[in-house]
Design a protein around this motif. Sequence first.
Motif, PDB file in Angstrom:
ATOM      1  N   PHE A  81      28.285  -9.421   3.454  1.00  0.00           N
ATOM      2  CA  PHE A  81      27.515 -10.024   2.383  1.00  0.00           C
ATOM      3  C   PHE A  81      26.087  -9.526   2.363  1.00  0.00           C
ATOM      4  CE2 PHE A  81      30.043 -13.330   0.364  1.00  0.00           C
ATOM      5  CZ  PHE A  81      31.193 -13.214   1.113  1.00  0.00           C
ATOM      6  N   CYS A  82      25.755  -8.632   3.271  1.00  0.00           N
ATOM      7  CA  CYS A  82      24.398  -8.115   3.303  1.00  0.00           C
ATOM      8  C   CYS A  82      24.352  -6.708   2.764  1.00  0.00           C
ATOM      9  CB  CYS A  82      23.876  -8.128   4.743  1.00  0.00           C
ATOM     10  SG  CYS A  82      23.797  -9.774   5.393  1.00  0.00           S
ATOM     11  N   LEU A 138      15.233  -0.370 -10.659  1.00  0.00           N
ATOM     12  CA  LEU A 138      14.046  -1.204 -10.721  1.00  0.00           C
ATOM     13  C   LEU A 138      12.888  -0.580  -9.973  1.00  0.00           C
ATOM     14  CD1 LEU A 138      15.875  -4.573 -10.050  1.00  0.00           C
ATOM     15  CD2 LEU A 138      15.272  -3.573 -12.238  1.00  0.00           C
ATOM     16  N   PRO A 167      20.058  -9.866   0.197  1.00  0.00           N
ATOM     17  CA  PRO A 167      21.119  -9.650   1.193  1.00  0.00           C
ATOM     18  C   PRO A 167      20.868  -8.408   2.034  1.00  0.00           C
ATOM     19  CG  PRO A 167      22.020  -9.612  -1.041  1.00  0.00           C
ATOM     20  CD  PRO A 167      20.595  -9.947  -1.181  1.00  0.00           C
ATOM     21  N   ALA A 168      20.479  -7.332   1.387  1.00  0.00           N
ATOM     22  CA  ALA A 168      20.279  -6.097   2.138  1.00  0.00           C
ATOM     23  C   ALA A 168      19.167  -6.255   3.160  1.00  0.00           C
ATOM     24  CB  ALA A 168      19.968  -4.952   1.197  1.00  0.00           C
ATOM     25  N   ILE A 169      18.074  -6.886   2.740  1.00  0.00           N
ATOM     26  CA  ILE A 169      16.946  -7.025   3.659  1.00  0.00           C
ATOM     27  C   ILE A 169      17.332  -7.906   4.835  1.00  0.00           C
ATOM     28  CG2 ILE A 169      14.609  -7.896   3.881  1.00  0.00           C
ATOM     29  CD1 ILE A 169      14.085  -7.062   1.072  1.00  0.00           C
ATOM     30  N   LEU A 170      18.014  -9.011   4.529  1.00  0.00           N
ATOM     31  CA  LEU A 170      18.485  -9.863   5.617  1.00  0.00           C
ATOM     32  C   LEU A 170      19.350  -9.067   6.577  1.00  0.00           C
ATOM     33  CD1 LEU A 170      19.468 -13.222   3.891  1.00  0.00           C
ATOM     34  CD2 LEU A 170      17.572 -12.773   5.442  1.00  0.00           C
ATOM     35  N   GLY A 171      20.258  -8.274   5.980  1.00  0.00           N
ATOM     36  CA  GLY A 171      21.152  -7.477   6.807  1.00  0.00           C
ATOM     37  C   GLY A 171      20.387  -6.487   7.663  1.00  0.00           C
ATOM     38  N   LEU A 172      19.450  -5.795   7.036  1.00  0.00           N
ATOM     39  CA  LEU A 172      18.710  -4.792   7.780  1.00  0.00           C
ATOM     40  C   LEU A 172      17.954  -5.427   8.942  1.00  0.00           C
ATOM     41  CD1 LEU A 172      17.298  -2.433   5.024  1.00  0.00           C
ATOM     42  CD2 LEU A 172      19.008  -1.933   6.754  1.00  0.00           C
ATOM     43  N   ALA A 213      14.145  -7.336  -8.479  1.00  0.00           N
ATOM     44  CA  ALA A 213      14.530  -6.399  -7.425  1.00  0.00           C
ATOM     45  C   ALA A 213      14.597  -7.107  -6.084  1.00  0.00           C
ATOM     46  CB  ALA A 213      13.540  -5.248  -7.383  1.00  0.00           C
ATOM     47  N   TYR A 214      13.567  -7.901  -5.802  1.00  0.00           N
ATOM     48  CA  TYR A 214      13.569  -8.555  -4.500  1.00  0.00           C
ATOM     49  C   TYR A 214      14.749  -9.508  -4.358  1.00  0.00           C
ATOM     50  CZ  TYR A 214       8.938  -6.573  -3.919  1.00  0.00           C
ATOM     51  OH  TYR A 214       7.894  -5.688  -3.813  1.00  0.00           O
ATOM     52  N   ILE A 215      15.026 -10.206  -5.461  1.00  0.00           N
ATOM     53  CA  ILE A 215      16.169 -11.110  -5.380  1.00  0.00           C
ATOM     54  C   ILE A 215      17.439 -10.332  -5.079  1.00  0.00           C
ATOM     55  CG2 ILE A 215      17.623 -12.701  -6.676  1.00  0.00           C
ATOM     56  CD1 ILE A 215      15.202 -13.600  -8.179  1.00  0.00           C
ATOM     57  N   CYS A 216      17.596  -9.223  -5.803  1.00  0.00           N
ATOM     58  CA  CYS A 216      18.801  -8.411  -5.579  1.00  0.00           C
ATOM     59  C   CYS A 216      18.882  -7.923  -4.151  1.00  0.00           C
ATOM     60  CB  CYS A 216      18.779  -7.176  -6.498  1.00  0.00           C
ATOM     61  SG  CYS A 216      19.253  -7.535  -8.167  1.00  0.00           S
ATOM     62  N   LEU A 217      17.708  -7.661  -3.591  1.00  0.00           N
ATOM     63  CA  LEU A 217      17.715  -7.017  -2.280  1.00  0.00           C
ATOM     64  C   LEU A 217      17.739  -7.996  -1.116  1.00  0.00           C
ATOM     65  CD1 LEU A 217      15.314  -4.045  -2.817  1.00  0.00           C
ATOM     66  CD2 LEU A 217      17.751  -3.995  -2.421  1.00  0.00           C
ATOM     67  N   LEU A 235      24.621  -8.075  18.787  1.00  0.00           N
ATOM     68  CA  LEU A 235      25.244  -8.862  17.724  1.00  0.00           C
ATOM     69  C   LEU A 235      26.274  -9.802  18.317  1.00  0.00           C
ATOM     70  CD1 LEU A 235      25.753  -6.429  14.745  1.00  0.00           C
ATOM     71  CD2 LEU A 235      24.270  -8.399  14.916  1.00  0.00           C
ATOM     72  N   CYS A 266      22.273  -4.406  -4.678  1.00  0.00           N
ATOM     73  CA  CYS A 266      21.271  -3.581  -4.019  1.00  0.00           C
ATOM     74  C   CYS A 266      21.178  -2.207  -4.647  1.00  0.00           C
ATOM     75  CB  CYS A 266      21.603  -3.448  -2.539  1.00  0.00           C
ATOM     76  SG  CYS A 266      21.623  -5.023  -1.704  1.00  0.00           S
ATOM     77  N   PHE A 313      18.479  -8.583  10.428  1.00  0.00           N
ATOM     78  CA  PHE A 313      19.227  -9.291  11.449  1.00  0.00           C
ATOM     79  C   PHE A 313      20.410  -8.528  11.999  1.00  0.00           C
ATOM     80  CE2 PHE A 313      16.891 -13.026  11.600  1.00  0.00           C
ATOM     81  CZ  PHE A 313      16.457 -13.326  10.326  1.00  0.00           C
ATOM     82  N   LEU A 314      20.959  -7.622  11.206  1.00  0.00           N
ATOM     83  CA  LEU A 314      22.155  -6.944  11.676  1.00  0.00           C
ATOM     84  C   LEU A 314      21.873  -5.554  12.190  1.00  0.00           C
ATOM     85  CD1 LEU A 314      24.686  -7.972   8.918  1.00  0.00           C
ATOM     86  CD2 LEU A 314      24.378  -8.939  11.167  1.00  0.00           C
ATOM     87  N   THR A 315      20.700  -5.030  11.896  1.00  0.00           N
ATOM     88  CA  THR A 315      20.439  -3.665  12.305  1.00  0.00           C
ATOM     89  C   THR A 315      19.232  -3.559  13.216  1.00  0.00           C
ATOM     90  OG1 THR A 315      21.289  -2.956  10.175  1.00  0.00           O
ATOM     91  CG2 THR A 315      20.153  -1.317  11.484  1.00  0.00           C
TER      92      THR A 315
END
Lengths: 289, 470, 307
Positions: free
Chosen positions: A159-160, A110, C28-33, C22-26, A137, A103, C35-37
């Motif tokens: 992992f996020c 990018l 995990p972060a997007i999923l996290g943001l 970029a989207y591929i890299c992101l 959660l 990320c 579902f987790l946030t």
Amino acid sequence: MSDAAYSRFKSKKRSERTINALTLLIVIVFALIVLFPIWWIFRTSLMTNPEIYQYPPALLPKNWLFSNYEKTMQIFKFWKYLWNTMIIIVPSCLGGTFTATLCGYAFARLRFRGKQLIWSLCVGSMLLPAMVTLIPLYIGWTRGLGLQDSYLPLILPYFCGGGAFNIFLIRQFILSIPRELDQAATIDGAGYFRILFSIIMPAIKPAMIVVAMFIFIGLWNDLLQQMIYINSSDKYTIALGITNFKGQLKQDWSMTMAATCLSFAPGVIFYLIGQKYFVEGITLTGLKN
Amino acid sequence: MKTMKKGFMFNVSMVLLLGMMAGCSTNNNNPNVSPTGEATSKPAVTTTSPSTEKVKITYSMWGSEEEGKKTQEAADKFNASQNRIEVKVQAIPWENYMTKLNTQATAGQLPDTGILKEDGVIQWSSDGMLNDVSSMYTGSDSKPLDSLAYKYQGKTVAYAAANEILLLYYNKDMFDKAKVPYPPSALDKAWTWEEFVATAKKLTVDSNGKHPDEDGFKPQSIVQYGASVENLAWQLEAWALSNGGGFYSNDGTAVRIGEDASIEAIQKVADLYLKDHVAPLSVGQTDDGIQRTIIAGKVAMATNGAWNVGTSLNAAKDAGLKYGVAVLPYFKEKVTLNTGGANVVFSQTKHPKEAMEWLKWYTAEENNWGLISSGIWMPTLKKWYTDETLTHKWVDNPNFPPYNEYKSAVVDYAQSSAARPAAWFYTNHTTDFNTLLASTLGDVWTGKTSAKEAISKNLEALKAANKGQK
Amino acid sequence: METFNKPQQRRSRLHSNEASVAYICLIPAILGLIFLTYLPLLGVLGISMTNWTGLKKPEFIGFSNYITLFTTDPYMKDSILATLYFAFLSVAGSMIYSLFIAMLLNRKIPARGFFRAVFYVPFVLPAAAIYVGWSWLYEANFGFFNYLLSEIGLNKVLFIADSNYVVPSLSLISVWLSGNLIVIFLAGLQNVPSVYHEAAEMDGANGWNRFRHITLPCMTPIIFYNLLLSLIANLQVVTPALALTNGGPGNSSRFMTYLMYDQAFVNYKLGYACATTFIVFAILAAFTAVLFKTSKRWIYSEGDDDK
């Protein structure tokens, strides 16, 4: 050098030395103060129970009962708790570092649509304390996904991206690496992923170690999350083990303290090993907000 | 470079592997979850299915891994004694016990039966989570003591798994040294509060050897205290009752803690530290009250639950401690509280009959003898108190104080009229009330405010807590 | 030449490729943001408007949880005050302490690495264990600190058993634990260009002036980062209450996060707890916003302010 300048130089050197000596003194005093509570725990672990309740309290144990540690290890499943804690920490560190790097790279290098938006959301989540999302959660993991008494709710979140702070850190680091390196590789025909793995990652190794350390320390101390998601005592982590040990009916303070000292050890050892990279990492971050 | 990539791929696979391992291990270690979990989604499995099919039930309890193992050993005996029911024990640590149970309830994954913390029983009952167990003892030769039945709307919703009462413990060595007679173990000789305080004063000394009330006594340098009374909210009820007051009305619906008698009792407990200077400041957060006082030789007398005989005093006795048990002092009426965690059958269960059968077997004293002979639990069935041969079997025990003393101060005490059930046997919302009371009284113990002020200010809130509002 | 056209073509191909990478890299972060946030955040808001207890079905009750919290709840007001008080003491204490120690450690004294480790160690230790240890030092009757006090001839202090002293006592532990700030300050101090110091010295500025006019201003970005870190951490304080005081005496250490934990996991009043959570979040967001807004005024940044 002129005489006046020389004497000024010499007196400055002298005063600097006295200041340094004074500083050392103050530092030693503070260091002792800081270490004192730790010493207190350690000395309690080496005493017998009646000795502990003595008043006035003794600074040094009468007999250094290292046998207390043996006794404690028989009841306090230190290795098992350590193993359990590692089961949680190792994947989290690896997963967190890896995804944070991915990320961070995306944000640092990018260009894509929505970059500003996603970055703001990311920064925003830094300001959201864990407490706020704890309950939903919890319900989501246990009721929605049925993950009772499991380590997964503790590991998977890493992992996020490993936490926005870590993404931020990696991003800052990557920003400090000159783009020329990237461009050279591009001309040689490297794709973005190749650049990431072959060039960026080696260059930001200290930062990655720092992130791993942050995750380690965060998880090591995270009593609340562990308490909520883990039920059975054979899944206990060190933090849970100590809490339960303390609450067990057979109250024995010397053993409790011995268990506490045992639980200190891995963290301290890990810190001493990683310290070198750690400080290097912090320094190189630049931390220019 | 190439090596970096190799290392990297290795890392990825390690991560995935460890992740899977963690996931797998959790699944394998949760056989408890699947039977009951699936039971709710499958069509109801009636218990009259072919009896070759063993009914599997789960029983949850609080305790360490050790205690869980011991309980499973007992359960295995039960399993071996018949072939219709198989019991699996789930041990959960005490701190998060109710939390876990709450989660399981939400997820529909409660065990069939288990122990429930005292202050949760009525609440769960009123939410419909517990089965009526009054039929459990029909036809048996002995029932549990009356004071051990949790009642909601006239029905018995649980029986205490064990009996526990509040006692006065004392350190015999400290009494001998000061040449002071021991506290009485016989109920009819119980001390009044004044006698109690007077004795405590004889046993309290400062660094110059002076007692309270003597000239030159320095409260700031006390080296030994005479008495300590636990100030946990639920235990304070005993003193309020003894003074003619109380926390609640007899049916638990009205709050009586605002009465003068109740307030006075609480203030007198606080005054042990504030005015009489015979008690240390009661910290009340930790579980080691007896350790810090009697065993450490710092306080001569301490009130606490009967379970301490087994949890800490037996080890101390082996190490040379001479301790005794006595009945509590009293203000106007002689009162002690009895309590005990409840064994319940959860209404989510598919096997209520089997669950009750297991409970009845398990709480039969012969089957959990370990906890009783160690002194941690007291029996529930009446016959152990009334039948002298059984009592001997229970009390003639190197772990315990001398037979006569224990019998008088504990056995007889527990079945006398002095023993009243703690409020949570019949009152709802005791958790809220007790938390609020504890917070209300916070400054009373240090003398910053009086019990009268604190309770009067918060009386409305206390009443609301009892009603279940917040 | 060939090469002249190639980069152009490659660039446009890389452009769309860049975005997909970029989207591929992101992911995990997007999923996290999501579902987790942010979804849970909405969840908190939603649940806070119900009276869910986990046992029965939730009923929508609008804002009545919030109303109760601000009017009849016996703990809320004290809780907010206790948390703010604690955060104020801890943040101020931690910042002053760590800056001071960092400045000391910045000088050329022997075994700097060792001392650095010493001050950092508390941060690495498991917090729950620490609090148990400190409880012995603070014990009201027989604790070590009270022993020292009585030796000097002062009255015993009840520390965590005294509603006036409990928050400062807990703040002290928090300051003791703030070793992580020292390391960051150290790095910042070392980043202050020494040319400034040397120039100032030549102009005759003494230590204090140099500190005020060079060190501090250069450090403001770091101070900001540490301040933010410390504020967020200390406003969310819960472990001392969980491990030591259970909110007492009275409500003097009933911190907001502890209150929320108590409501949710002990009393299982989930709807109510979510309302408390949302209020905590609002307070935290308010403080953070204020900090960021005023930061532009007092942060001296040399480099790019790229957010």
